[in-house]
Design a protein around this motif. Structure first.
Motif, PDB file in Angstrom:
ATOM      1  N   VAL A   1       0.843  -1.201   0.000  1.00 35.35           N
ATOM      2  CA  VAL A   1       0.000   0.000   0.000  1.00 35.35           C
ATOM      3  C   VAL A   1       0.876   1.247   0.000  1.00 35.35           C
ATOM      4  CG1 VAL A   1      -1.815   1.245   1.224  1.00 35.35           C
ATOM      5  CG2 VAL A   1      -1.820  -1.255   1.218  1.00 35.35           C
ATOM      6  N   LEU A   2       1.917   1.246   0.823  1.00 35.64           N
ATOM      7  CA  LEU A   2       2.808   2.403   0.890  1.00 35.64           C
ATOM      8  C   LEU A   2       3.505   2.654  -0.445  1.00 35.64           C
ATOM      9  CD1 LEU A   2       4.469   1.895   4.398  1.00 35.64           C
ATOM     10  CD2 LEU A   2       2.529   3.364   3.799  1.00 35.64           C
ATOM     11  N   ARG A   3       3.852   1.581  -1.134  1.00 35.95           N
ATOM     12  CA  ARG A   3       4.515   1.754  -2.431  1.00 35.95           C
ATOM     13  C   ARG A   3       3.591   2.459  -3.422  1.00 35.95           C
ATOM     14  NH1 ARG A   3       7.834  -3.126  -5.152  1.00 35.95           N
ATOM     15  NH2 ARG A   3       8.915  -2.805  -3.171  1.00 35.95           N
ATOM     16  N   LEU A   4       2.308   2.083  -3.400  1.00 40.29           N
ATOM     17  CA  LEU A   4       1.345   2.736  -4.293  1.00 40.29           C
ATOM     18  C   LEU A   4       1.159   4.203  -3.915  1.00 40.29           C
ATOM     19  CD1 LEU A   4      -1.345  -0.083  -4.636  1.00 40.29           C
ATOM     20  CD2 LEU A   4       0.266   0.703  -6.381  1.00 40.29           C
ATOM     21  N   ILE A   5       1.121   4.485  -2.618  1.00 43.73           N
ATOM     22  CA  ILE A   5       1.025   5.878  -2.180  1.00 43.73           C
ATOM     23  C   ILE A   5       2.244   6.659  -2.667  1.00 43.73           C
ATOM     24  CG2 ILE A   5       1.028   7.392  -0.160  1.00 43.73           C
ATOM     25  CD1 ILE A   5      -0.565   5.175   1.295  1.00 43.73           C
ATOM     26  N   GLY A   6       3.416   6.027  -2.595  1.00 40.37           N
ATOM     27  CA  GLY A   6       4.629   6.666  -3.084  1.00 40.37           C
ATOM     28  C   GLY A   6       4.572   6.963  -4.574  1.00 40.37           C
ATOM     29  N   GLU A   7       3.946   6.084  -5.345  1.00 42.61           N
ATOM     30  CA  GLU A   7       3.781   6.326  -6.781  1.00 42.61           C
ATOM     31  C   GLU A   7       2.970   7.595  -7.019  1.00 42.61           C
ATOM     32  OE1 GLU A   7       4.880   4.754  -9.490  1.00 42.61           O
ATOM     33  OE2 GLU A   7       5.946   3.125  -8.480  1.00 42.61           O
ATOM     34  N   VAL A   8       1.908   7.749  -6.233  1.00 36.73           N
ATOM     35  CA  VAL A   8       1.057   8.936  -6.394  1.00 36.73           C
ATOM     36  C   VAL A   8       1.811  10.187  -5.943  1.00 36.73           C
ATOM     37  CG1 VAL A   8      -1.182   9.963  -5.894  1.00 36.73           C
ATOM     38  CG2 VAL A   8      -0.958   7.475  -5.955  1.00 36.73           C
ATOM     39  N   GLY A   9       2.549  10.082  -4.826  1.00 32.21           N
ATOM     40  CA  GLY A   9       3.329  11.221  -4.357  1.00 32.21           C
ATOM     41  C   GLY A   9       4.361  11.667  -5.382  1.00 32.21           C
ATOM     42  N   ALA A  10       5.038  10.686  -5.988  1.00 36.54           N
ATOM     43  CA  ALA A  10       6.040  11.015  -7.012  1.00 36.54           C
ATOM     44  C   ALA A  10       5.385  11.657  -8.231  1.00 36.54           C
ATOM     45  CB  ALA A  10       6.806   9.752  -7.413  1.00 36.54           C
ATOM     46  N   ALA A  11       4.208  11.156  -8.598  1.00 38.15           N
ATOM     47  CA  ALA A  11       3.490  11.721  -9.744  1.00 38.15           C
ATOM     48  C   ALA A  11       3.066  13.154  -9.454  1.00 38.15           C
ATOM     49  CB  ALA A  11       2.266  10.861 -10.070  1.00 38.15           C
ATOM     50  N   GLY A  12       2.671  13.409  -8.204  1.00 36.24           N
ATOM     51  CA  GLY A  12       2.299  14.767  -7.845  1.00 36.24           C
ATOM     52  C   GLY A  12       3.472  15.725  -7.966  1.00 36.24           C
ATOM     53  N   ALA A  13       4.639  15.291  -7.496  1.00 30.58           N
ATOM     54  CA  ALA A  13       5.833  16.126  -7.601  1.00 30.58           C
ATOM     55  C   ALA A  13       6.208  16.368  -9.064  1.00 30.58           C
ATOM     56  CB  ALA A  13       6.988  15.467  -6.853  1.00 30.58           C
ATOM     57  N   LYS A  14       6.074  15.335  -9.887  1.00 31.92           N
ATOM     58  CA  LYS A  14       6.434  15.424 -11.302  1.00 31.92           C
ATOM     59  C   LYS A  14       5.514  16.385 -12.057  1.00 31.92           C
ATOM     60  CE  LYS A  14       6.682  12.505 -15.469  1.00 31.92           C
ATOM     61  NZ  LYS A  14       6.528  11.104 -15.984  1.00 31.92           N
ATOM     62  N   THR A  15       4.230  16.339 -11.753  1.00 32.37           N
ATOM     63  CA  THR A  15       3.251  17.141 -12.490  1.00 32.37           C
ATOM     64  C   THR A  15       2.938  18.474 -11.812  1.00 32.37           C
ATOM     65  OG1 THR A  15       1.427  16.020 -11.349  1.00 32.37           O
ATOM     66  CG2 THR A  15       2.143  15.092 -13.453  1.00 32.37           C
ATOM     67  N   GLY A  16       3.469  18.668 -10.589  1.00 27.75           N
ATOM     68  CA  GLY A  16       3.170  19.895  -9.869  1.00 27.75           C
ATOM     69  C   GLY A  16       1.774  19.944  -9.303  1.00 27.75           C
ATOM     70  N   ARG A  17       1.189  18.778  -9.052  1.00 31.88           N
ATOM     71  CA  ARG A  17      -0.171  18.695  -8.529  1.00 31.88           C
ATOM     72  C   ARG A  17      -0.142  18.276  -7.053  1.00 31.88           C
ATOM     73  NH1 ARG A  17      -0.917  20.545 -13.117  1.00 31.88           N
ATOM     74  NH2 ARG A  17      -2.450  19.765 -14.623  1.00 31.88           N
ATOM     75  N   PRO A  18      -1.006  18.848  -6.232  1.00 36.81           N
ATOM     76  CA  PRO A  18      -1.063  18.444  -4.824  1.00 36.81           C
ATOM     77  C   PRO A  18      -1.643  17.042  -4.659  1.00 36.81           C
ATOM     78  CG  PRO A  18      -2.773  20.057  -5.297  1.00 36.81           C
ATOM     79  CD  PRO A  18      -1.912  19.972  -6.525  1.00 36.81           C
ATOM     80  N   VAL A  19      -1.159  16.333  -3.657  1.00 41.25           N
ATOM     81  CA  VAL A  19      -1.618  14.978  -3.357  1.00 41.25           C
ATOM     82  C   VAL A  19      -1.938  14.903  -1.871  1.00 41.25           C
ATOM     83  CG1 VAL A  19      -0.968  12.543  -3.206  1.00 41.25           C
ATOM     84  CG2 VAL A  19      -0.296  13.892  -5.207  1.00 41.25           C
ATOM     85  N   GLY A  20      -3.190  14.654  -1.540  1.00 43.81           N
ATOM     86  CA  GLY A  20      -3.589  14.526  -0.151  1.00 43.81           C
ATOM     87  C   GLY A  20      -3.901  13.092   0.208  1.00 43.81           C
ATOM     88  N   VAL A  21      -4.066  12.854   1.499  1.00 46.64           N
ATOM     89  CA  VAL A  21      -4.579  11.573   1.992  1.00 46.64           C
ATOM     90  C   VAL A  21      -5.777  11.882   2.865  1.00 46.64           C
ATOM     91  CG1 VAL A  21      -4.171   9.675   3.616  1.00 46.64           C
ATOM     92  CG2 VAL A  21      -2.465  10.205   1.880  1.00 46.64           C
ATOM     93  N   CYS A  22      -6.894  11.206   2.610  1.00 41.51           N
ATOM     94  CA  CYS A  22      -8.090  11.451   3.408  1.00 41.51           C
ATOM     95  C   CYS A  22      -8.629  10.159   4.022  1.00 41.51           C
ATOM     96  CB  CYS A  22      -9.177  12.129   2.584  1.00 41.51           C
ATOM     97  SG  CYS A  22      -9.763  11.164   1.169  1.00 41.51           S
ATOM     98  N   GLY A  23      -7.854   9.081   3.980  1.00 39.05           N
ATOM     99  CA  GLY A  23      -8.266   7.838   4.618  1.00 39.05           C
ATOM    100  C   GLY A  23      -7.839   7.821   6.077  1.00 39.05           C
ATOM    101  N   GLU A  24      -8.184   6.728   6.777  1.00 39.42           N
ATOM    102  CA  GLU A  24      -7.882   6.629   8.200  1.00 39.42           C
ATOM    103  C   GLU A  24      -6.380   6.685   8.488  1.00 39.42           C
ATOM    104  OE1 GLU A  24      -9.992   6.599  10.781  1.00 39.42           O
ATOM    105  OE2 GLU A  24     -11.596   6.936   9.346  1.00 39.42           O
ATOM    106  N   ALA A  25      -5.553   6.378   7.500  1.00 40.87           N
ATOM    107  CA  ALA A  25      -4.099   6.397   7.706  1.00 40.87           C
ATOM    108  C   ALA A  25      -3.601   7.762   8.148  1.00 40.87           C
ATOM    109  CB  ALA A  25      -3.384   5.976   6.429  1.00 40.87           C
TER     110      ALA A  25
END
Length: 564
Positions: A460-484
């Protein structure tokens, strides 16, 4: 002796154990010695009394508890169930057996449907217990009231029990069942109750035993030593000081901003969220406007509610999720088809596309509310799995006047192609509950696989990291709104994975804020690498705790509070 489970948050409590009685046993299946009419009258009276009792408890409980209990009262008064009970009584069954069989049959039907309806199955078990207790003339199984503060130990807690806990008496919860996204865990976070769920050996705890419940270390310490008690009392005092600290924006020790936002289910909770330090709203669930209705609310009906929300957060970000419904939350005006596996069916954005007028009305109402207020409205689509879905929603939202449109990342597919998804939308918000469910192939509502429903798992963390990296690459914000996001130490790891904002139950904000202040970005990134290098959730949690201990020169990593 120590028992282990899954801690909720990072709290700690001390108190004597009080065990909750186990559920009533299954009634004996034998023909009634009474006439069918007498048995029918007994059953009808018990159903009516139970419905009235639940409704009254709801009126006194208020808030989210009121909604849970009122829903249970409606179930107890359901004419379909009453008819099923009556038919079984006419066939010669006792009222007790008729109630047991009727509710069990309906429960199994709902459980097989999955999702929202499966969640209601546990409610039916609880109502059945209450009706049969009334028939037997004994108190319904529930939370005991010993007259002094205590640690409640139970196999699990029903919605009716958790909704009405006396927070002045219950210092902590310890349950044998449940996982990090179970009903009990979610309620514990919402109400800031110290809790550990999934403690396999909870049944060995005896009434009156003094225990330390350390949610940060996932442990229940039985018969603690004077030194352990003193340490626990010190940490409890430290947490009280933390709760009273001045409110300030979320940030890391090096000044990196990490906005801390609130998850809300209606505008009623807005004022309390602001009081607890929410910098805005990261997830506003709109389902309350649609569920239990036979038609979609009008644009005007929706606009009024959205204005009420946005006015509570002038100048602040408010992220609204459009209706997350479909086969697992049957709505006749969206999709009421019966599907064999609704969690993988027509839900989220898929269902809304099939009923586009409903989506258009909602987006129109949101755009009108935005124009009438000063909040920074952002709108997102649930259960996006493809680039095409992200593009469709973003273009439609902007066509109807929504300035900022994004998507929920809850499927592995969206996470794996997050760079392409973010190229066609404005932001992403990761729903870790569903992302863990789909990544681990473990139903988030099924207790038997609750251990797999853990956002600490490296997959799960690896997938979150993929999204975080994509956000940095595209300049888009990435939030988390789940219980984590409400886990103080995991929150630091999420930032290390590239997450730029965190949204949670408002009661968790103070502790997460304090945790973030203890670490710089380089620390967060190091912790993330340590977690990703492990084989499982417990190993990831342990590796990060050890890294924190090493940084602080503390040899006892197991005693560390999550981030505190």
């Amino acid at each position: 002796m120590q028992l282990t489970g899954t801690g909720v948050g990072g709290g700690i409590a001390i108190g004597p154990v009080v065990r909750m009685e186990d559920p009533l046993p299954e009634p004996v299946d034998h023909p009634s010695e009474r006439t069918p009419d007498i048995e029918a009258g007994r059953a009808a009276d018990a159903l009516s009394a139970t419905a009235a009792d639940l409704a009254e408890r709801g009126r006194t409980a208020g808030g989210a508890a009121k909604e849970v209990l009122e829903a249970q009262a409606l179930m107890a008064a359901d004419p379909t169930l009453a008819t099923e009970v009556a038919n079984r009584v006419q066939g010669g069954a006792t009222a007790e057996r008729a109630v047991f069989d009727a509710f069990a049959g309906y429960r199994d039907t709902l459980a097989a449907m999955g999702g929202y309806l499966a969640e209601r199955a546990a409610d039916l078990d609880d109502i059945s217990q209450r009706v049969r207790a009334h028939l037997a003339g004994v108190p319904a199984p529930g939370v005991p009231a010993p007259g002094h503060p205590f640690v409640l130990v139970a196999r699990d807690l029903s919605p009716a029990d958790t909704a009405t806990l006396d927070l002045d008496q219950v210092r902590a919860l310890v349950t044998a069942e449940g996982g990090p996204t179970s009903h009990t865990a979610i309620l514990a976070r919402e109400k800031s109750i110290v809790a550990i769920v999934g403690v396999r050996d909870a049944s060995t705890l005896a009434d009156g035993e003094v225990v330390i419940v350390d949610a940060g270390a996932d442990t229940v310490t039985v018969a603690p030593t004077p030194a352990q008690l003193a340490d626990a009392e010190r940490r409890i005092a430290d947490r009280a000081t933390l709760a009273a600290a001045p409110l300030e924006p979320g940030r890391l020790a090096d000044g990196t901003p990490v906005p801390l936002l609130a998850n809300l289910g209606s505008a009623d909770g807005a004022a309390e969220a602001v009081r607890l330090g929410a910098e805005g709203v990261g997830l506003f669930r709109t389902e309350f406007l649609f569920l239990d209705a036979d038609r979609a609310p009008t644009v005007e009906e929706q606009r009024v509610e959205y204005v009420r929300l946005l006015e509570a957060f002038p100048g602040r970000k408010v992220v609204v999720r459009v209706l997350d419904a479909g086969a697992d939350k049957p709505l006749s005006f969206v999709n009421d088809d019966v599907e064999p596996n609704p969690a993988l069916g027509l839900r989220g954005i898929r269902a809304l596309r099939a009923a586009e007028p409903v989506l258009r009305d909602q987006l129109t109402a949101l755009a009108q509310a935005d124009a009438a207020t000063d909040a920074e409205l952002q709108v997102m689509a649930p259960m996006v799995a493809t680039v095409e879905e992200a593009r469709y929603f973003t273009e439609l939202a902007k066509e109807l006047g929504v300035a900022v449109a994004g998507v929920m990342v809850e499927t592995p597919s969206a996470a794996l192609i997050a760079d392409r998804v973010l190229a066609v939308t404005d932001f992403a918000s990761i729903g870790t509950n569903d992302l863990a469910q789909y990544t681990m192939a473990a139903d988030r509502l099924l207790g038997s696989v609750a251990a797999l429903q853990d956002p600490w798992h490296p997959a799960v963390l690896r997938l979150i990291g993929e999204v975080g990296a994509a956000g940095a690459k595209t300049g888009r914000p990435v939030g988390v709104c789940g219980e984590a996001a409400a886990d103080p130490l995991l929150a630091v790891v999420l930032v290390g994975l590239g997450v730029t904002s965190l949204s949670m139950s408002p009661s968790a904000i103070a502790e997460v804020r304090s945790s973030l202040l203890g670490f710089a970005r380089a620390d967060a990134e190091r912790f993330a690498r340590a977690a990703l290098a492990t084989d499982g959730a417990s190993e990831a949690r342990g590796a990060v705790r050890e890294a924190v201990a090493a940084m602080r020169g503390d040899s006892d990593a197991g005693s560390l509070n999550r981030g505190g």
